[in-house]
Scaffold this motif. Structure first.
Motif, PDB file in Angstrom:
ATOM      1  N   ILE A   1     -18.668   4.332   0.274  1.00 54.89           N
ATOM      2  CA  ILE A   1     -17.419   3.561   0.257  1.00 54.89           C
ATOM      3  C   ILE A   1     -17.308   2.705   1.526  1.00 54.89           C
ATOM      4  O   ILE A   1     -16.811   1.579   1.484  1.00 54.89           O
ATOM      5  CB  ILE A   1     -16.183   4.465   0.069  1.00 54.89           C
ATOM      6  CG1 ILE A   1     -14.973   3.627  -0.362  1.00 54.89           C
ATOM      7  CG2 ILE A   1     -15.860   5.268   1.285  1.00 54.89           C
ATOM      8  CD1 ILE A   1     -13.789   4.441  -0.826  1.00 54.89           C
ATOM      9  N   LYS A   2     -17.815   3.206   2.651  1.00 54.89           N
ATOM     10  CA  LYS A   2     -17.800   2.424   3.895  1.00 54.89           C
ATOM     11  C   LYS A   2     -18.727   1.213   3.780  1.00 54.89           C
ATOM     12  O   LYS A   2     -18.358   0.098   4.166  1.00 54.89           O
ATOM     13  CB  LYS A   2     -18.232   3.316   5.059  1.00 54.89           C
ATOM     14  CG  LYS A   2     -18.356   2.615   6.374  1.00 54.89           C
ATOM     15  CD  LYS A   2     -17.005   2.255   6.931  1.00 54.89           C
ATOM     16  CE  LYS A   2     -17.170   1.686   8.341  1.00 54.89           C
ATOM     17  NZ  LYS A   2     -16.377   0.532   8.579  1.00 54.89           N
ATOM     18  N   GLN A   3     -19.908   1.406   3.212  1.00 55.00           N
ATOM     19  CA  GLN A   3     -20.830   0.287   3.023  1.00 55.00           C
ATOM     20  C   GLN A   3     -20.234  -0.752   2.072  1.00 55.00           C
ATOM     21  O   GLN A   3     -20.358  -1.963   2.287  1.00 55.00           O
ATOM     22  CB  GLN A   3     -22.168   0.779   2.479  1.00 55.00           C
ATOM     23  CG  GLN A   3     -23.001   1.516   3.494  1.00 55.00           C
ATOM     24  CD  GLN A   3     -24.277   2.069   2.886  1.00 55.00           C
ATOM     25  OE1 GLN A   3     -24.441   2.131   1.671  1.00 55.00           O
ATOM     26  NE2 GLN A   3     -25.193   2.500   3.750  1.00 55.00           N
ATOM     27  N   TYR A   4     -19.576  -0.286   1.014  1.00 54.68           N
ATOM     28  CA  TYR A   4     -18.957  -1.193   0.046  1.00 54.68           C
ATOM     29  C   TYR A   4     -17.851  -2.012   0.715  1.00 54.68           C
ATOM     30  O   TYR A   4     -17.772  -3.230   0.548  1.00 54.68           O
ATOM     31  CB  TYR A   4     -18.399  -0.392  -1.124  1.00 54.68           C
ATOM     32  CG  TYR A   4     -17.681  -1.226  -2.154  1.00 54.68           C
ATOM     33  CD1 TYR A   4     -18.400  -2.009  -3.053  1.00 54.68           C
ATOM     34  CD2 TYR A   4     -16.296  -1.231  -2.232  1.00 54.68           C
ATOM     35  CE1 TYR A   4     -17.747  -2.779  -3.995  1.00 54.68           C
ATOM     36  CE2 TYR A   4     -15.639  -1.997  -3.176  1.00 54.68           C
ATOM     37  CZ  TYR A   4     -16.368  -2.773  -4.051  1.00 54.68           C
ATOM     38  OH  TYR A   4     -15.715  -3.537  -4.983  1.00 54.68           O
TER      39      TYR A   4
ATOM     40  N   LYS B   1     -17.665  -6.187   1.556  1.00 55.80           N
ATOM     41  CA  LYS B   1     -16.564  -7.073   1.161  1.00 55.80           C
ATOM     42  C   LYS B   1     -15.835  -7.649   2.367  1.00 55.80           C
ATOM     43  O   LYS B   1     -15.003  -8.544   2.231  1.00 55.80           O
ATOM     44  CB  LYS B   1     -15.568  -6.311   0.285  1.00 55.80           C
ATOM     45  CG  LYS B   1     -16.097  -6.008  -1.104  1.00 55.80           C
ATOM     46  CD  LYS B   1     -15.018  -5.434  -1.982  1.00 55.80           C
ATOM     47  CE  LYS B   1     -14.094  -6.548  -2.391  1.00 55.80           C
ATOM     48  NZ  LYS B   1     -13.069  -6.156  -3.349  1.00 55.80           N
ATOM     49  N   GLY B   2     -16.112  -7.080   3.555  1.00 54.96           N
ATOM     50  CA  GLY B   2     -15.459  -7.560   4.769  1.00 54.96           C
ATOM     51  C   GLY B   2     -14.037  -7.075   4.936  1.00 54.96           C
ATOM     52  O   GLY B   2     -13.220  -7.741   5.564  1.00 54.96           O
ATOM     53  N   VAL B   3     -13.720  -5.913   4.355  1.00 53.73           N
ATOM     54  CA  VAL B   3     -12.375  -5.345   4.463  1.00 53.73           C
ATOM     55  C   VAL B   3     -12.481  -3.895   4.916  1.00 53.73           C
ATOM     56  O   VAL B   3     -13.558  -3.309   4.933  1.00 53.73           O
ATOM     57  CB  VAL B   3     -11.618  -5.419   3.116  1.00 53.73           C
ATOM     58  CG1 VAL B   3     -11.419  -6.855   2.673  1.00 53.73           C
ATOM     59  CG2 VAL B   3     -12.332  -4.640   2.035  1.00 53.73           C
TER      60      VAL B   3
ATOM     61  N   ALA C   1      -7.895  -1.170   2.532  1.00 51.26           N
ATOM     62  CA  ALA C   1      -7.566  -2.408   1.825  1.00 51.26           C
ATOM     63  C   ALA C   1      -8.148  -2.441   0.414  1.00 51.26           C
ATOM     64  O   ALA C   1      -7.798  -3.319  -0.380  1.00 51.26           O
ATOM     65  CB  ALA C   1      -8.059  -3.613   2.612  1.00 51.26           C
ATOM     66  N   LEU C   2      -9.024  -1.496   0.079  1.00 51.59           N
ATOM     67  CA  LEU C   2      -9.607  -1.455  -1.271  1.00 51.59           C
ATOM     68  C   LEU C   2      -8.555  -1.005  -2.275  1.00 51.59           C
ATOM     69  O   LEU C   2      -7.648  -0.243  -1.946  1.00 51.59           O
ATOM     70  CB  LEU C   2     -10.798  -0.490  -1.302  1.00 51.59           C
ATOM     71  CG  LEU C   2     -11.998  -0.843  -0.431  1.00 51.59           C
ATOM     72  CD1 LEU C   2     -13.017   0.283  -0.469  1.00 51.59           C
ATOM     73  CD2 LEU C   2     -12.627  -2.148  -0.867  1.00 51.59           C
ATOM     74  N   SER C   3      -8.699  -1.450  -3.497  1.00 45.48           N
ATOM     75  CA  SER C   3      -7.759  -1.043  -4.542  1.00 45.48           C
ATOM     76  C   SER C   3      -8.065   0.396  -4.963  1.00 45.48           C
ATOM     77  O   SER C   3      -9.145   0.936  -4.686  1.00 45.48           O
ATOM     78  CB  SER C   3      -7.874  -1.970  -5.753  1.00 45.48           C
ATOM     79  OG  SER C   3      -9.118  -1.771  -6.396  1.00 45.48           O
TER      80      SER C   3
END
Length: 74
Positions: free
Chosen positions: A33-36, A40-42, A46-48
């Motif tokens: 999840i950190k790599q993802y 995305k640069g967030v 901030a992820l949904s």
């Protein structure tokens, strides 16, 4: 400053017990999840919710607590 010191001492005096992994229904692949989020640069926050749920893995060692009394009916 005395109020902040009192709050800090109260916080530090609380005792927390470790969470038993077998009581957690899901585990999270933090590295993925950190790599993802980085790609995305967030930040992760901030992820949904839908994006975060992609990284939740059902815990094979999960044991539900047995409910007793009135709560067992529901």
């Amino acid at each position: 400053m005395l109020i902040q010191e009192k709050k800090y001492k109260d916080y530090m005096s609380q005792k927390y017990e470790p969470v038993d992994e077998s009581m957690m229904p899901y585990l999270v692949d933090i590295r993925a999840i950190k790599q993802y989020a980085d790609s995305k640069g967030v930040s992760i926050t901030a992820l949904s919710d839908e994006e975060k749920q992609r990284f939740m893995i059902p815990n094979p060692n999960y044991r539900k607590r047995r409910r007793h009394g009135i709560a067992a009916v529901f």
